[in-house]
Motif scaffolding. Structure first.
Motif, PDB file in Angstrom:
ATOM      1  N   ALA A  25       4.189  -4.145  -4.497  1.00 25.23           N
ATOM      2  CA  ALA A  25       3.645  -5.285  -3.755  1.00 25.23           C
ATOM      3  C   ALA A  25       4.619  -6.458  -3.743  1.00 25.23           C
ATOM      4  N   SER A  26       5.387  -6.610  -4.814  1.00 22.38           N
ATOM      5  CA  SER A  26       6.340  -7.721  -4.886  1.00 22.38           C
ATOM      6  C   SER A  26       7.402  -7.619  -3.811  1.00 22.38           C
ATOM      7  N   LEU A  27       7.660  -6.414  -3.324  1.00 24.56           N
ATOM      8  CA  LEU A  27       8.653  -6.225  -2.265  1.00 24.56           C
ATOM      9  C   LEU A  27       8.002  -6.075  -0.895  1.00 24.56           C
ATOM     10  N   ILE A  28       6.891  -5.324  -0.813  1.00 28.21           N
ATOM     11  CA  ILE A  28       6.290  -5.061   0.488  1.00 28.21           C
ATOM     12  C   ILE A  28       5.659  -6.312   1.087  1.00 28.21           C
ATOM     13  N   THR A  29       4.942  -7.102   0.273  1.00 25.51           N
ATOM     14  CA  THR A  29       4.287  -8.296   0.815  1.00 25.51           C
ATOM     15  C   THR A  29       5.297  -9.293   1.394  1.00 25.51           C
ATOM     16  N   PRO A  30       6.365  -9.685   0.654  1.00 28.63           N
ATOM     17  CA  PRO A  30       7.384 -10.555   1.271  1.00 28.63           C
ATOM     18  C   PRO A  30       8.040  -9.919   2.496  1.00 28.63           C
ATOM     19  N   MET A  31       8.206  -8.583   2.460  1.00 27.07           N
ATOM     20  CA  MET A  31       8.794  -7.890   3.608  1.00 27.07           C
ATOM     21  C   MET A  31       7.917  -8.059   4.850  1.00 27.07           C
ATOM     22  N   SER A  46      -3.470  -6.064   3.340  1.00 29.25           N
ATOM     23  CA  SER A  46      -2.984  -4.776   3.854  1.00 29.25           C
ATOM     24  C   SER A  46      -2.101  -4.083   2.820  1.00 29.25           C
ATOM     25  N   ASP A  47      -1.296  -4.875   2.105  1.00 27.49           N
ATOM     26  CA  ASP A  47      -0.417  -4.304   1.086  1.00 27.49           C
ATOM     27  C   ASP A  47      -1.217  -3.740  -0.081  1.00 27.49           C
ATOM     28  N   VAL A  48      -2.283  -4.427  -0.476  1.00 26.50           N
ATOM     29  CA  VAL A  48      -3.128  -3.927  -1.573  1.00 26.50           C
ATOM     30  C   VAL A  48      -3.687  -2.550  -1.216  1.00 26.50           C
ATOM     31  N   VAL A  49      -4.220  -2.420  -0.009  1.00 23.05           N
ATOM     32  CA  VAL A  49      -4.792  -1.140   0.419  1.00 23.05           C
ATOM     33  C   VAL A  49      -3.701  -0.074   0.521  1.00 23.05           C
ATOM     34  N   ALA A  50      -2.554  -0.439   1.076  1.00 33.85           N
ATOM     35  CA  ALA A  50      -1.456   0.525   1.223  1.00 33.85           C
ATOM     36  C   ALA A  50      -0.913   0.949  -0.137  1.00 33.85           C
ATOM     37  N   ALA A  51      -0.759  -0.008  -1.053  1.00 29.88           N
ATOM     38  CA  ALA A  51      -0.191   0.296  -2.363  1.00 29.88           C
ATOM     39  C   ALA A  51      -1.097   1.189  -3.192  1.00 29.88           C
ATOM     40  N   THR A  52      -2.400   1.171  -2.904  1.00 25.35           N
ATOM     41  CA  THR A  52      -3.337   1.977  -3.681  1.00 25.35           C
ATOM     42  C   THR A  52      -2.993   3.461  -3.599  1.00 25.35           C
ATOM     43  N   LEU A  53      -2.803   3.964  -2.389  1.00 27.25           N
ATOM     44  CA  LEU A  53      -2.483   5.386  -2.236  1.00 27.25           C
ATOM     45  C   LEU A  53      -1.140   5.713  -2.883  1.00 27.25           C
ATOM     46  N   MET A  54      -0.167   4.813  -2.723  1.00 29.29           N
ATOM     47  CA  MET A  54       1.152   5.030  -3.311  1.00 29.29           C
ATOM     48  C   MET A  54       1.049   5.173  -4.828  1.00 29.29           C
ATOM     49  N   LYS A  55       0.278   4.278  -5.457  1.00 26.21           N
ATOM     50  CA  LYS A  55       0.141   4.312  -6.917  1.00 26.21           C
ATOM     51  C   LYS A  55      -0.667   5.533  -7.368  1.00 26.21           C
ATOM     52  N   ILE A 166      -5.704 -11.943  -6.538  1.00 24.15           N
ATOM     53  CA  ILE A 166      -5.408 -13.085  -5.675  1.00 24.15           C
ATOM     54  C   ILE A 166      -4.148 -12.864  -4.846  1.00 24.15           C
ATOM     55  N   THR A 167      -3.091 -12.321  -5.475  1.00 22.04           N
ATOM     56  CA  THR A 167      -1.776 -12.292  -4.817  1.00 22.04           C
ATOM     57  C   THR A 167      -1.294 -10.901  -4.420  1.00 22.04           C
ATOM     58  N   SER A 168      -1.879  -9.867  -4.966  1.00 24.93           N
ATOM     59  CA  SER A 168      -1.499  -8.457  -4.780  1.00 24.93           C
ATOM     60  C   SER A 168      -0.293  -8.059  -5.610  1.00 24.93           C
ATOM     61  N   PHE A 204      -9.973  -0.530  -6.945  1.00 22.89           N
ATOM     62  CA  PHE A 204     -11.081  -1.482  -6.900  1.00 22.89           C
ATOM     63  C   PHE A 204     -10.685  -2.773  -6.192  1.00 22.89           C
ATOM     64  N   THR A 205      -9.432  -3.208  -6.389  1.00 21.94           N
ATOM     65  CA  THR A 205      -8.976  -4.430  -5.726  1.00 21.94           C
ATOM     66  C   THR A 205      -8.980  -4.259  -4.208  1.00 21.94           C
ATOM     67  N   SER A 206      -8.586  -3.080  -3.748  1.00 28.61           N
ATOM     68  CA  SER A 206      -8.544  -2.845  -2.307  1.00 28.61           C
ATOM     69  C   SER A 206      -9.947  -2.886  -1.695  1.00 28.61           C
TER      70      SER A 206
END
Length: 264
Positions: A25-31, A46-55, A166-168, A204-206
């Motif tokens: 998330a630290s890279l995708i969100t700024p991207m 959107s990044d939170v939801v996307a990162a969930t599957l990746m993790k 709050i920040t993802s 859960f965050t997503s």
């Protein structure tokens, strides 16, 4: 929107996550914010939801390889999940307040969170690299077979989970520092444990971010297409890849992103 570019960059980020457990998330969100000009609230959700599957995919891969500690994952999740939902609730309160400026608030929060990650992680990495024999006071190890260890673990995870809500960001980096400092995990299990607890936390965050109505599925799907294969590749090679040069490069990028986010 150049979806091919988004998937390609997400593949690169997925490799980094699979190798190190940090940086998703630290890279995708700024991207999303800087390269694709996505508003902060949409980029974060959107990044939170996307990162969930990746993790989840990365965590399953490490579980297959037996490179994680299930007991630590369980107790971290007991704190981080309620904490992240509390963070999402704060976003609901901001969004419902009179004349909210949600994007501006989120950009500042995101910049501060990433700066904190970089400062703590880089300090720890620099000390290990340039002063390997330096004897610093070690924090007490948290024994999960005791009530003290469990309370400390759940409490710390709840605070970090709130930041994630709050920040993802920091579902990987901040928890990795926690694992290094208080659990003395060996490197073979550190990345897998970190990614696995992040998978539970982000699931859960997503759900909370979906309730905000700021998830853009046209962003989520291309990120999935790139990041999921990337994290599988990274997890496969995490035990043979030199970690320190890669982490220095990641922290340099994160420092620049943090400064830009705070200046927006």
């Amino acid at each position: 929107m150049n979806y091919l570019l988004l998937s390609s960059l997400s593949f690169f980020v997925g490799i980094i996550v699979g190798l190190t457990g940090v940086g998703g998330a630290s890279l995708i969100t700024p991207m999303l914010i800087f390269i694709f000009q996505i508003p902060a609230s949409i980029a974060i959700s959107s990044d939170v939801v996307a990162a969930t599957l990746m993790k989840v995919v990365g965590g399953f891969k490490h579980w297959q390889q037996k490179t994680l500690d299930l007991q630590i994952v369980k107790w971290l999740a007991l704190g981080s999940v309620p904490g992240s939902l509390a963070g999402v609730w704060l976003l609901h309160c901001i969004k419902c307040s009179p004349n909210p400026n949600l994007d501006c608030i989120l950009l500042r929060c995101l910049g501060v969170a990433i700066a904190l990650i970089v400062a703590l992680s880089l300090t720890q990495l620099l000390l290990k690299t340039f002063f390997p024999n330096l004897k610093l006071p070690s924090p007490p190890e948290w024994d999960l077979n005791t009530n003290y260890g469990r309370i400390c673990t759940v409490s710390a995870a709840a605070i970090l989970g709130c930041i994630v809500g709050i920040t993802s960001v920091s579902s990987g980096a901040m928890f990795a520092l926690l694992l290094i400092a208080f659990f003395r995990l060996d490197s073979s299990k550190l990345v897998g444990t970190d990614i696995s607890q992040a998978a539970i936390l982000l699931t859960f965050t997503s759900l909370g971010h979906l309730s905000l109505g700021t998830v853009d599925w046209s962003l989520v799907l291309p990120i999935w297409l790139g990041s999921v294969p990337g994290v599988l590749v990274g997890a496969k090679f995490c035990q043979i890849m030199p970690q320190r040069p890669l982490k220095f490069a990641i922290y340099g990028m994160l420092a620049m992103a943090s400064w830009k986010l705070y200046q927006v």
